[in-house]
Design an enzyme around this catalytic site. Structure first.
Site, PDB file in Angstrom:
ATOM      1  N   ARG A  80       0.823  -1.223   0.000  1.00  0.00           N
ATOM      2  CA  ARG A  80       0.000   0.000   0.000  1.00  0.00           C
ATOM      3  C   ARG A  80       0.856   1.271   0.000  1.00  0.00           C
ATOM      4  O   ARG A  80       0.404   2.326  -0.429  1.00  0.00           O
ATOM      5  CB  ARG A  80      -1.000  -0.028   1.163  1.00  0.00           C
ATOM      6  CG  ARG A  80      -2.109  -1.059   0.954  1.00  0.00           C
ATOM      7  CD  ARG A  80      -3.089  -1.080   2.107  1.00  0.00           C
ATOM      8  NE  ARG A  80      -2.516  -1.634   3.314  1.00  0.00           N
ATOM      9  CZ  ARG A  80      -2.550  -2.931   3.651  1.00  0.00           C
ATOM     10  NH1 ARG A  80      -3.137  -3.806   2.864  1.00  0.00           N
ATOM     11  NH2 ARG A  80      -2.008  -3.345   4.774  1.00  0.00           N
ATOM     12  N   GLU A 109       1.711  -5.208  13.827  1.00  0.00           N
ATOM     13  CA  GLU A 109       0.493  -5.267  14.641  1.00  0.00           C
ATOM     14  C   GLU A 109      -0.137  -6.655  14.551  1.00  0.00           C
ATOM     15  O   GLU A 109      -0.685  -7.166  15.502  1.00  0.00           O
ATOM     16  CB  GLU A 109      -0.490  -4.183  14.170  1.00  0.00           C
ATOM     17  CG  GLU A 109      -1.616  -3.908  15.139  1.00  0.00           C
ATOM     18  CD  GLU A 109      -2.642  -2.911  14.579  1.00  0.00           C
ATOM     19  OE1 GLU A 109      -2.535  -2.513  13.406  1.00  0.00           O
ATOM     20  OE2 GLU A 109      -3.563  -2.567  15.334  1.00  0.00           O
TER      21      GLU A 109
HETATM   22  P1  AMP Z   1       3.081  -1.394  11.815  1.00  0.00           P
HETATM   23  O1  AMP Z   1       4.345  -2.036  11.410  1.00  0.00           O
HETATM   24  O2  AMP Z   1       2.445  -2.043  13.008  1.00  0.00           O
HETATM   25  O3  AMP Z   1       3.219   0.096  11.975  1.00  0.00           O
HETATM   26  O4  AMP Z   1       2.020  -1.669  10.645  1.00  0.00           O
HETATM   27  C1  AMP Z   1       2.011  -0.884   9.504  1.00  0.00           C
HETATM   28  C2  AMP Z   1       1.764  -1.687   8.275  1.00  0.00           C
HETATM   29  O5  AMP Z   1       0.726  -2.646   8.432  1.00  0.00           O
HETATM   30  C3  AMP Z   1       1.346  -0.792   7.142  1.00  0.00           C
HETATM   31  O6  AMP Z   1       1.948  -1.270   5.958  1.00  0.00           O
HETATM   32  C4  AMP Z   1      -0.151  -0.920   7.079  1.00  0.00           C
HETATM   33  O7  AMP Z   1      -0.582  -1.008   5.750  1.00  0.00           O
HETATM   34  C5  AMP Z   1      -0.476  -2.194   7.814  1.00  0.00           C
HETATM   35  N1  AMP Z   1      -1.440  -2.021   8.917  1.00  0.00           N
HETATM   36  C6  AMP Z   1      -1.212  -2.268  10.229  1.00  0.00           C
HETATM   37  N2  AMP Z   1      -2.297  -2.049  10.978  1.00  0.00           N
HETATM   38  C7  AMP Z   1      -3.243  -1.620  10.124  1.00  0.00           C
HETATM   39  C8  AMP Z   1      -4.591  -1.196  10.292  1.00  0.00           C
HETATM   40  N3  AMP Z   1      -5.187  -1.179  11.499  1.00  0.00           N
HETATM   41  N4  AMP Z   1      -5.280  -0.796   9.196  1.00  0.00           N
HETATM   42  C9  AMP Z   1      -4.685  -0.793   7.982  1.00  0.00           C
HETATM   43  N5  AMP Z   1      -3.415  -1.189   7.762  1.00  0.00           N
HETATM   44  C10 AMP Z   1      -2.690  -1.605   8.810  1.00  0.00           C
END
Ligand code: AMP
Length: 174
Positions: free
Chosen positions: A61, A98
């Protein structure tokens, strides 16, 4: 520029891709031409006079906003990809996110010490993905690294996982 009105165009999908996650679905924003254009201009306005030479977009994305940003700035685009996708020599890092664990790869010749780089992803959650990308890019010794997101989930405190000496911006905070 006030972008608050764009938040309503983002759709919440509960329990996707796993239970307990509220997924921010940006496709409902991206499919609207004027909204997409506003996002693109707002991203570029953050970096116009900073001598940026490359935008790194995180798969998948982050490729959308990252490409628009690079095009608007007239600079290069570098994909940070999932493992096994890049055809030449790579460097890689595995990290926690996450939901689950992931690995990110960059071509080892993608960035050099003359570059001013913006790292871009669609969303900041825990910050693990961006931190891994930052750590990889840092090993290539660019002059400067900026970090940018379209959306930030403030309650998850993802900024705490990002380097303190790096300017972090997001367009829309939830
Ligand atoms: P993080 O590494 O936890 O900051 O997660 C970020 C990545 O996971 C990004 O590439 C987002 O596209 C995706 N992502 C994580 N949590 C979400 C969420 N609640 N909604 C949409 N995309 C998420």
């Amino acid at each position: 520029m006030n972008l608050e009105h764009l938040k309503a165009a983002i759709r919440d999908i509960p329990d996707f891709p796993s239970k307990g996650i509220v997924f921010k679905d940006l496709t409902t924003l991206l499919k609207n031409g004027p909204d997409l254009h506003e996002i693109g201009v707002a991203l570029a306005d953050l970096y116009r006079e900073l001598g940026v030479t490359k935008v790194v977009g995180i798969e998948s994305r982050g490729f959308i906003g990252g490409s628009i940003l690079a095009y608007e700035l007239g600079c290069g685009f570098v994909p940070a990809r999932k493992p096994g996708k890049l055809p030449s020599v790579t460097i890689k890092k595995t990290y926690a996110k996450e939901y689950g664990v992931d690995t990110i790869e960059l071509h080892s010749d993608a960035i050099n010490e003359n570059d001013v780089v913006v790292l871009h992803d669609d969303l900041l959650a825990t910050g693990g993905t961006m931190r891994a990308c930052y750590d990889l890019v840092k090993t290539m010794n660019p002059k400067k690294i900026y970090i940018n997101f379209v959306v930030e989930l403030s309650a998850l405190n993802g900024r705490e996982n990002l380097p303190e000496d790096c300017e972090v911006t997001s367009l829309l905070k939830f």
